[in-house]
Design an enzyme around this catalytic site. Structure first.
Site, PDB file in Angstrom:
ATOM      1  CG  LEU A  34      -5.550 -13.500   6.799  1.00 51.94           C
ATOM      2  CD1 LEU A  34      -4.890 -14.268   6.023  1.00 51.94           C
ATOM      3  CD2 LEU A  34      -5.595 -14.512   8.116  1.00 51.94           C
ATOM      4  CD  GLU A  93       3.374   8.448   6.092  1.00 53.55           C
ATOM      5  OE1 GLU A  93       2.752   9.337   5.586  1.00 53.55           O
ATOM      6  OE2 GLU A  93       3.170   7.458   6.766  1.00 53.55           O
ATOM      7  CB  CYS A 113      -3.234   0.508   2.824  1.00 52.21           C
ATOM      8  SG  CYS A 113      -1.513   0.905   3.343  1.00 52.21           S
ATOM      9  CB  SER A 156       4.200  -6.671   8.442  1.00 46.50           C
ATOM     10  OG  SER A 156       3.091  -6.806   8.236  1.00 46.50           O
ATOM     11  CB  CYS A 197       1.130   2.637   6.282  1.00 45.95           C
ATOM     12  SG  CYS A 197       1.911   1.292   7.523  1.00 45.95           S
TER      13      CYS A 197
END
Length: 352
Positions: free
Chosen positions: A220, A94, A121, A196, A338
């Site tokens: 984090l 993606e 995620c 990231s 994501c």
């Protein structure tokens, strides 16, 4: 088989052309068509002779033309566009285009899938299959450049925040950024690039040694050791306290403030205590906290806090001298987080 020349340096392109009897200057012309004009069809490169075009067509191909768009979703406000791409080997990734008041940015993936297995995620639902190559990372930018061309627009910023852990594909990711930085390609400033990581310390240290002014963002998401380990298994190998130390060294070396991404998950990490602890860890660091109200991922069972909780968390950080922002939500209506579109597509394919 045809040689894919997308992502080659101008020197390597010249060598490939000379080997076929093409003039050396043709390589520069083709390079300009590809990377300055976003043209990926040799027949549209109008300053080339028909004879040279025939040679190029017979011997070479360009990755953007070998990538298939499986799905495209555009947000209702027209500010976000998400592509699900099929790579030549059949794997899918993606990439997301975002329109800001300062221009266009692209969020690119660095791996097919992800092995970090963060609890919230969708990218890691099926693990990581492989690293993306340098050309595959660069192509994500140029596919959107091609779409923006009729408007006279182009991508001016890149964030490596899509699927995958960039630090586990360091050479290809940072090679792609260096490629895009070249004056002969996108001429994109390093200060307009962000990488990231979930906290791979060796990668952060390599960035520090390289000392390029690329923005570093650290995922984090919790500052209670047990909680972060449950949300992000990487914490067991790279404790967040050590990650903060490595990131602060990067900030001191490059002069670039670190962004700490903090996804707010309802009744998980959104309490007043969580906010106070977070501010205590970051108050005296070169840091900004980017609060991200969770995009619900049905497969993961997490929910978004209400607006009152988000606002209270933010105000606690500010009161305790911690720089903070609440991320402007883009693409919520198109599952822009994501891995969500890829996961949905995979489920649909299994049902066929």
């Amino acid at each position: 088989m045809k040689q894919d020349i997308f992502g080659l340096t101008i020197t390597d392109l010249e060598k490939a052309f000379l080997a076929l009897g093409l003039k050396k200057f043709r390589a520069k012309q083709v390079f300009q068509w590809i990377y300055q004009k976003s043209v990926f069809d040799f027949n549209e490169m109008h300053n080339l002779s028909k004879k040279d075009i025939a040679i190029l067509e017979e011997n070479f191909c360009l990755l953007p033309r070998r990538i298939t768009v499986l799905r495209q979703q555009n947000s209702a406000d027209g500010m976000t566009s998400k592509l699900l791409l099929s790579l030549p080997d059949g794997n899918s990734i993606e990439t997301v285009l975002m329109h800001h008041d300062y221009g266009y940015s692209v969020c690119v993936s660095s791996q097919v899938g992800c092995d970090m297995h963060c609890a919230f995620c969708a990218s890691g639902l099926n693990g990581a299959i492989r690293n993306l190559t340098l050309p595959e990372i660069v192509a994500q930018v140029y596919l959107f450049n091609e779409r923006l061309k009729p408007q006279g627009a182009f991508v001016s910023r890149i964030v490596v925040m899509g699927s995958g852990e960039p630090m586990l594909n360091y050479d290809n990711v940072f090679g792609a950024l260096a490629f895009l930085h070249q004056e002969s390609t996108s001429f994109m400033s390093y200060r307009n690039m962000t990488v990231s990581t979930c906290g791979i310390i060796p990668g952060i240290k390599r960035m520090t040694d390289d000392a390029k002014p690329i923005n570093l963002a650290v995922s984090l998401h919790a500052v209670k050791m047990d909680l972060r380990s449950s949300l992000m298994p990487v914490n067991k190998g790279f404790a967040f306290t050590d990650v903060l130390e490595a990131a602060e060294e990067y900030a001191l070396t490059t002069g670039r403030e670190i962004t700490y991404e903090y996804i707010l998950l309802k009744d998980v990490n959104d309490s007043e205590e969580d906010a106070l602890l977070l501010s205590n860890f970051l108050r005296y660091k070169h840091a900004t906290v980017n609060l991200i109200p969770a995009n619900p991922v049905p497969e993961k069972g997490f929910a978004r806090p209400d607006e009152k909780t988000i606002d209270k968390f933010f105000k606690i950080l500010v009161k305790n001298k911690t720089n903070a922002t609440v991320r402007k939500e883009m693409g919520k209506d198109i599952a822009a987080a994501c891995g969500q579109l890829r996961a949905k597509f995979a489920q649909e394919e299994k049902k066929k």
